[in-house]
Design a protein around this motif. Structure first.
Motif, PDB file in Angstrom:
ATOM      1  N   VAL A 134     -34.134 -21.997  13.481  1.00  0.00           N
ATOM      2  CA  VAL A 134     -34.533 -20.630  13.099  1.00  0.00           C
ATOM      3  C   VAL A 134     -33.301 -19.752  12.880  1.00  0.00           C
ATOM      4  CG1 VAL A 134     -35.641 -18.523  13.937  1.00  0.00           C
ATOM      5  CG2 VAL A 134     -36.800 -20.724  14.182  1.00  0.00           C
ATOM      6  N   VAL A 135     -32.339 -19.830  13.791  1.00  0.00           N
ATOM      7  CA  VAL A 135     -31.135 -18.995  13.676  1.00  0.00           C
ATOM      8  C   VAL A 135     -30.359 -19.329  12.407  1.00  0.00           C
ATOM      9  CG1 VAL A 135     -28.873 -18.525  14.701  1.00  0.00           C
ATOM     10  CG2 VAL A 135     -30.902 -18.550  16.142  1.00  0.00           C
ATOM     11  N   VAL A 136     -30.172 -20.633  12.145  1.00  0.00           N
ATOM     12  CA  VAL A 136     -29.395 -21.046  10.972  1.00  0.00           C
ATOM     13  C   VAL A 136     -30.138 -20.726   9.671  1.00  0.00           C
ATOM     14  CG1 VAL A 136     -28.500 -23.056   9.720  1.00  0.00           C
ATOM     15  CG2 VAL A 136     -28.086 -22.832  12.167  1.00  0.00           C
ATOM     16  N   GLU A 137     -31.433 -21.036   9.637  1.00  0.00           N
ATOM     17  CA  GLU A 137     -32.198 -20.899   8.398  1.00  0.00           C
ATOM     18  C   GLU A 137     -32.482 -19.436   8.045  1.00  0.00           C
ATOM     19  OE1 GLU A 137     -34.203 -22.179   4.981  1.00  0.00           O
ATOM     20  OE2 GLU A 137     -32.902 -23.294   6.367  1.00  0.00           O
ATOM     21  N   PHE A 138     -32.816 -18.623   9.049  1.00  0.00           N
ATOM     22  CA  PHE A 138     -33.296 -17.276   8.755  1.00  0.00           C
ATOM     23  C   PHE A 138     -32.299 -16.167   9.086  1.00  0.00           C
ATOM     24  CE2 PHE A 138     -37.082 -19.889   9.559  1.00  0.00           C
ATOM     25  CZ  PHE A 138     -37.730 -19.734   8.340  1.00  0.00           C
ATOM     26  N   PHE A 139     -31.205 -16.488   9.770  1.00  0.00           N
ATOM     27  CA  PHE A 139     -30.221 -15.457  10.098  1.00  0.00           C
ATOM     28  C   PHE A 139     -28.860 -15.758   9.469  1.00  0.00           C
ATOM     29  CE2 PHE A 139     -33.451 -14.965  13.347  1.00  0.00           C
ATOM     30  CZ  PHE A 139     -33.602 -13.587  13.408  1.00  0.00           C
ATOM     31  N   VAL A 140     -28.301 -16.923   9.805  1.00  0.00           N
ATOM     32  CA  VAL A 140     -26.964 -17.255   9.299  1.00  0.00           C
ATOM     33  C   VAL A 140     -26.946 -17.255   7.779  1.00  0.00           C
ATOM     34  CG1 VAL A 140     -25.198 -19.051   9.197  1.00  0.00           C
ATOM     35  CG2 VAL A 140     -26.335 -18.546  11.363  1.00  0.00           C
ATOM     36  N   HIS A 141     -27.943 -17.881   7.152  1.00  0.00           N
ATOM     37  CA  HIS A 141     -27.962 -17.949   5.686  1.00  0.00           C
ATOM     38  C   HIS A 141     -28.223 -16.589   5.060  1.00  0.00           C
ATOM     39  CE1 HIS A 141     -27.471 -22.063   4.072  1.00  0.00           C
ATOM     40  NE2 HIS A 141     -27.679 -22.400   5.331  1.00  0.00           N
ATOM     41  N   GLN A 142     -28.951 -15.730   5.757  1.00  0.00           N
ATOM     42  CA  GLN A 142     -29.162 -14.380   5.246  1.00  0.00           C
ATOM     43  C   GLN A 142     -27.868 -13.574   5.299  1.00  0.00           C
ATOM     44  OE1 GLN A 142     -31.897 -12.991   3.864  1.00  0.00           O
ATOM     45  NE2 GLN A 142     -33.015 -14.919   4.023  1.00  0.00           N
ATOM     46  N   TRP A 143     -27.152 -13.715   6.394  1.00  0.00           N
ATOM     47  CA  TRP A 143     -25.909 -12.956   6.568  1.00  0.00           C
ATOM     48  C   TRP A 143     -24.828 -13.406   5.592  1.00  0.00           C
ATOM     49  CZ3 TRP A 143     -26.094 -13.916  12.544  1.00  0.00           C
ATOM     50  CH2 TRP A 143     -27.070 -13.083  13.116  1.00  0.00           C
ATOM     51  N   PHE A 144     -24.756 -14.699   5.307  1.00  0.00           N
ATOM     52  CA  PHE A 144     -23.673 -15.242   4.478  1.00  0.00           C
ATOM     53  C   PHE A 144     -24.183 -15.769   3.143  1.00  0.00           C
ATOM     54  CE2 PHE A 144     -22.378 -15.714   8.928  1.00  0.00           C
ATOM     55  CZ  PHE A 144     -21.165 -15.041   8.917  1.00  0.00           C
ATOM     56  N   ALA A 145     -25.264 -15.179   2.650  1.00  0.00           N
ATOM     57  CA  ALA A 145     -25.871 -15.655   1.400  1.00  0.00           C
ATOM     58  C   ALA A 145     -24.912 -15.570   0.222  1.00  0.00           C
ATOM     59  CB  ALA A 145     -27.136 -14.850   1.104  1.00  0.00           C
ATOM     60  N   ASP A 146     -24.041 -14.543   0.193  1.00  0.00           N
ATOM     61  CA  ASP A 146     -23.134 -14.345  -0.936  1.00  0.00           C
ATOM     62  C   ASP A 146     -21.738 -14.905  -0.692  1.00  0.00           C
ATOM     63  OD1 ASP A 146     -25.156 -12.971  -2.267  1.00  0.00           O
ATOM     64  OD2 ASP A 146     -24.623 -11.077  -1.313  1.00  0.00           O
ATOM     65  N   SER A 147     -21.561 -15.612   0.398  1.00  0.00           N
ATOM     66  CA  SER A 147     -20.232 -16.138   0.720  1.00  0.00           C
ATOM     67  C   SER A 147     -19.912 -17.355  -0.129  1.00  0.00           C
ATOM     68  CB  SER A 147     -20.166 -16.517   2.207  1.00  0.00           C
ATOM     69  OG  SER A 147     -18.945 -17.155   2.511  1.00  0.00           O
ATOM     70  N   TRP A 148     -18.621 -17.509  -0.502  1.00  0.00           N
ATOM     71  CA  TRP A 148     -18.192 -18.689  -1.246  1.00  0.00           C
ATOM     72  C   TRP A 148     -17.957 -19.883  -0.332  1.00  0.00           C
ATOM     73  CZ3 TRP A 148     -13.445 -20.363   0.406  1.00  0.00           C
ATOM     74  CH2 TRP A 148     -12.614 -19.402   0.999  1.00  0.00           C
TER      75      TRP A 148
END
Length: 304
Positions: free
Chosen positions: A252-266
């Motif tokens: 849940v943390v990786v799928e719904f939080f980490v990816h949301q926070w770093f969605a635009d990261s290279w």
């Protein structure tokens, strides 16, 4: 019949010792959550290190109009010195170490400076003439040895103020991140020790409460393995529930939080796939720890 009896005893034990088993579930959950987080965090650090180290370059800064460096005693780097250095980078001995060359003019440096500080008062404190031009070098093999060779060849060239390995500037960041991983690992080890101590205590209590039953089973000739199996399974099931909760929490943390926070990261960010790849190892760890702890705890209370 025997398997049915064993599982009926397991269910009976889980119902009678709900609070104690809940504590095993909770401790296992927290322990494996820290273990999983530490592993994923270290994977992310290694991934970021590889990505950044592939992108970082050696920067060759030319002498600016004002410099206190002894290498710039002759003043600002002239156009001739810049062109000579460019020729040396393209055709000289150092060229075999270089994959690509980028040149940043004083105006380019000034624009980058203003962009970084556009919302501050510092943006208007300097003009383009005070900036310095520079070369950015992407190396064919950016290892420490190659970087050292290139830096040695370029240091002391006419008009060069300094040669900077950008990897050195990133090392403090990675050292800090590695310390965070170490802290998470230490917490994980502490929680695993707590779970190793708690599971035997819980199983012992369960065995003590059902001592009359185990005595009867001894009298009718039941083996140690048959007597111990329900108690071991209680610990394993409780730990597996905790492990599944830990895996679910990480997912849940990786799928719904980490990816949301770093969605635009290279950067390549750890994904839910990495959590699923880690899941079997966390489940195996839960089974191994609980089974071993339960077996050792039962040696005194259920031996024939």
């Amino acid at each position: 019949m025997r398997i049915g009896f064993i599982f009926s005893q397991v269910w009976k034990g889980l119902r009678k010792n709900t609070s104690m088993m809940a504590s095993v579930v909770l401790v296992t959950f927290v322990s494996l959550l820290f273990v999983g987080a530490a592993i994923l965090f270290q994977e992310q650090i290694e991934s970021a290190k590889n990505d950044w180290y592939d992108k970082v370059e050696v920067s060759v800064f030319m002498c600016p109009p004002q410099s206190t460096s002894a290498a710039c005693a002759g003043g600002e780097a002239s156009e001739a010195q810049i062109e000579d250095l460019r020729a040396f980078l393209e055709d000289g001995e150092v060229s075999k170490h270089i994959e690509q060359i980028y040149f940043e003019t004083k105006e380019d440096a000034y624009e980058a400076f203003r962009k970084q500080l556009e919302d501050t008062a510092w943006a208007d404190t300097i003009d383009a003439e005070l900036m310095q031009s520079s070369f950015r070098l992407k190396l064919t093999d950016p290892t420490e040895d190659d970087i050292a060779v290139v830096s040695e060849m370029l240091s002391g060239q006419p008009g060069v103020e300094s040669v900077v390995d950008q990897r050195e500037q990133l090392k403090p960041l990675f050292n800090m991140l590695n310390r965070f991983t170490l802290i998470a690992t230490i917490l994980a080890v502490i929680m695993i020790v707590v779970s190793v101590l708690l599971i035997p205590a819980t199983i012992r209590l369960s065995a003590m409460f059902r001592r009359n039953e185990t005595e009867i089973m001894r009298y009718v000739g039941a083996s140690n393995a048959f007597i111990q199996a329900p108690f071991i399974l209680e610990g394993v099931i409780s730990s597996l529930i905790g492990a599944l909760l830990a895996i679910g929490g990480l997912y849940v943390v990786v799928e719904f939080f980490v990816h949301q926070w770093f969605a635009d990261s290279w950067l390549k960010i750890v994904s839910s796939h990495d959590v699923l790849m880690l899941a079997p190892w966390l489940l195996l760890a839960a089974i191994a720890i609980s089974a071993l702890a339960s077996f050792l705890a039962l040696r005194r209370y259920t031996r024939v």
